[in-house]
Design a protein around this motif. Structure first.
Motif, PDB file in Angstrom:
ATOM      1  N   LEU A  40      24.918  38.106  50.721  1.00  0.00           N
ATOM      2  CA  LEU A  40      25.630  36.890  51.129  1.00  0.00           C
ATOM      3  C   LEU A  40      26.308  36.192  49.961  1.00  0.00           C
ATOM      4  N   SER A  95      25.310  38.361  61.067  1.00  0.00           N
ATOM      5  CA  SER A  95      25.949  37.155  60.524  1.00  0.00           C
ATOM      6  C   SER A  95      26.880  37.456  59.340  1.00  0.00           C
ATOM      7  N   PRO A  96      28.165  37.130  59.478  1.00  0.00           N
ATOM      8  CA  PRO A  96      29.136  37.411  58.407  1.00  0.00           C
ATOM      9  C   PRO A  96      29.248  36.294  57.377  1.00  0.00           C
ATOM     10  N   SER A  97      28.649  35.130  57.669  1.00  0.00           N
ATOM     11  CA  SER A  97      28.782  33.984  56.760  1.00  0.00           C
ATOM     12  C   SER A  97      27.428  33.333  56.518  1.00  0.00           C
TER      13      SER A  97
END
Length: 400
Positions: A40, A95-97
């Motif tokens: 992340l 989840s990309p963010s």
């Protein structure tokens, strides 16, 4: 009066779901967090900050969850919780963010409250109130192996899969193993209710008189919150703290004694602890944790002292898990058990969420020895509160 047996099938099924629930939703996080941080693009501290906030919010949801356990049945809540746990694990994996990841972790902690000990204890109370205390002991004995099983599993999987792929595997476990087991328990409970309509259902009447219940609730919540703070503060920093004291490579080995000591305390209680009332059990658990912390604070880098610390802390923690389920039943009875334990869990989890940060700050500013002393003093207040609760109970919980 007919003899009521412990529901072995339900206890066994819950044992499996508790190992998976704690293993996938709690214990594996510390193993997978470095991969999360790197993927992340944030610091490891920020990942744990998200986790701490999620623990706090999860604690606030506990009364709402407990209330619904009483309304629709704890097993029904656990069935829905398994579905939510699978969904939120998958959401974490996708989840990309950072924002979406943080939201998913918060939802993960809410789902934890629907499938872990609070819900499992309520399921046992609703299944057979008269044998629930014994069933809780058996269940915590099985559940105590969650860290022993899932720390190595998570660590091994990191050599082959990314943290996202591991979370998808964990989502499948919750969906394909836990959810069917919880659904079976729910159906078994409904079938049992229909068969039992011809005879009055036995319940447990609490040992506290009605006028003493409010004070008892405040005292018990206060005591469990302090004990929870004491334990959470140490567990979050145990291995690094032992290393900083001067124990070096032995810190990991000493820390690893905690898990077996937890299981051992539950086994000892199962075999020999029948004569101890739940208030006495709570006093012993809190006192053992305080004793362990004091031993470490006084012995410093002396190896036998550090070993005694880890063993005492593990013994106290293991008994504490049993007391969290059996003491509310003993004091307040089986009616409204879900709502009562939900309120207690909210206080305990909310206070415990702040413990790692506050203990780290105290160590940094006042030193490890002083931080341990302050923590031991807070734990001693918890012991005093449990003693006050024990003194206010004049009668044992009784059937009606």
């Amino acid at each position: 009066m007919h003899k009521i047996k412990v529901p072995a099938g339900i206890v066994s099924a819950l044992g499996v779901t508790q190992i998976i629930g704690y293993g996938t939703l709690y214990y594996s996080f510390s193993i997978l967090s470095p991969g999360m941080a790197k993927d992340l693009g944030i610091s490891l501290e920020r990942v744990f900050a998200v986790f701490s906030v999620s623990l706090f919010i999860g604690g606030l949801s506990a009364p709402f969850i407990g209330m619904h356990m009483d309304r629709i049945g704890a097993a029904s809540v656990m069935t829905l919780g398994s579905g939510l746990a699978a969904f939120t694990l998958a959401l974490c994996a996708w989840s990309p963010s950072v924002v979406l990841f943080a939201l998913a972790v918060v939802l993960l902690e809410v789902s934890s409250g629907m499938v872990q000990y609070q819900a499992a204890f309520a399921t046992l109370v609703q299944s057979e109130p008269r044998t629930a205390s014994r069933s809780i002991t058996y269940l915590t004995l099985i559940g105590g192996f969650a860290s022993t099983i899932f720390w190595p599993i998570a660590a091994t999987l990191t050599g082959y899969l990314s943290w996202r792929e591991i979370y998808l595997v964990f989502a499948a476990l919750n969906l394909l193993v836990c959810m069917p087991l919880h659904y079976w328990i729910m159906r078994a409970g409904k079938a049992g209710s229909k068969l039992g309509e011809t005879r009055p259902r036995e319940v447990v009447i609490g040992a506290l008189e009605p006028q003493a219940r409010r004070r008892g609730m405040l005292l018990v919540s206060f005591a469990f919150s302090l004990s929870g703070f004491t334990l959470a503060a140490i567990l979050a920093h145990m291995v690094p703290m032992l290393g900083a004291i001067g124990l070096g490579s032995a810190a990991v080995v000493i820390g690893s004694l905690f898990g077996p000591a937890q299981v051992m305390s539950r086994l000892i209680n199962m075999v020999f602890g029948k004569s101890l009332s739940p208030p006495a059990l709570a006093i012993v658990s809190a006192a053992l944790m305080v004793l362990g912390i004091l031993i470490l604070g006084l012995s410093g880098d002396w190896l036998p002292g550090a070993v005694a610390f880890a063993v005492c802390l593990g013994l106290g923690s293991g008994i504490n898990s049993i007391a969290q389920g059996s003491l509310p039943l003993y004091l307040f009875g089986s009616a409204g058990y879900g709502a009562i334990t939900g309120k207690m869990a909210a206080a305990r989890l909310a206070v415990g969420a702040a413990a790692p940060f506050l203990f780290a700050t105290t160590m940094e500013n006042l030193g490890i020895a002083m931080a341990l002393l302050v923590n031991a003093l807070l734990g001693t207040l918890g012991v005093a509160a449990f003693i006050a609760v024990a003194a206010s109970t004049r009668i044992p919980a009784r059937p009606e």
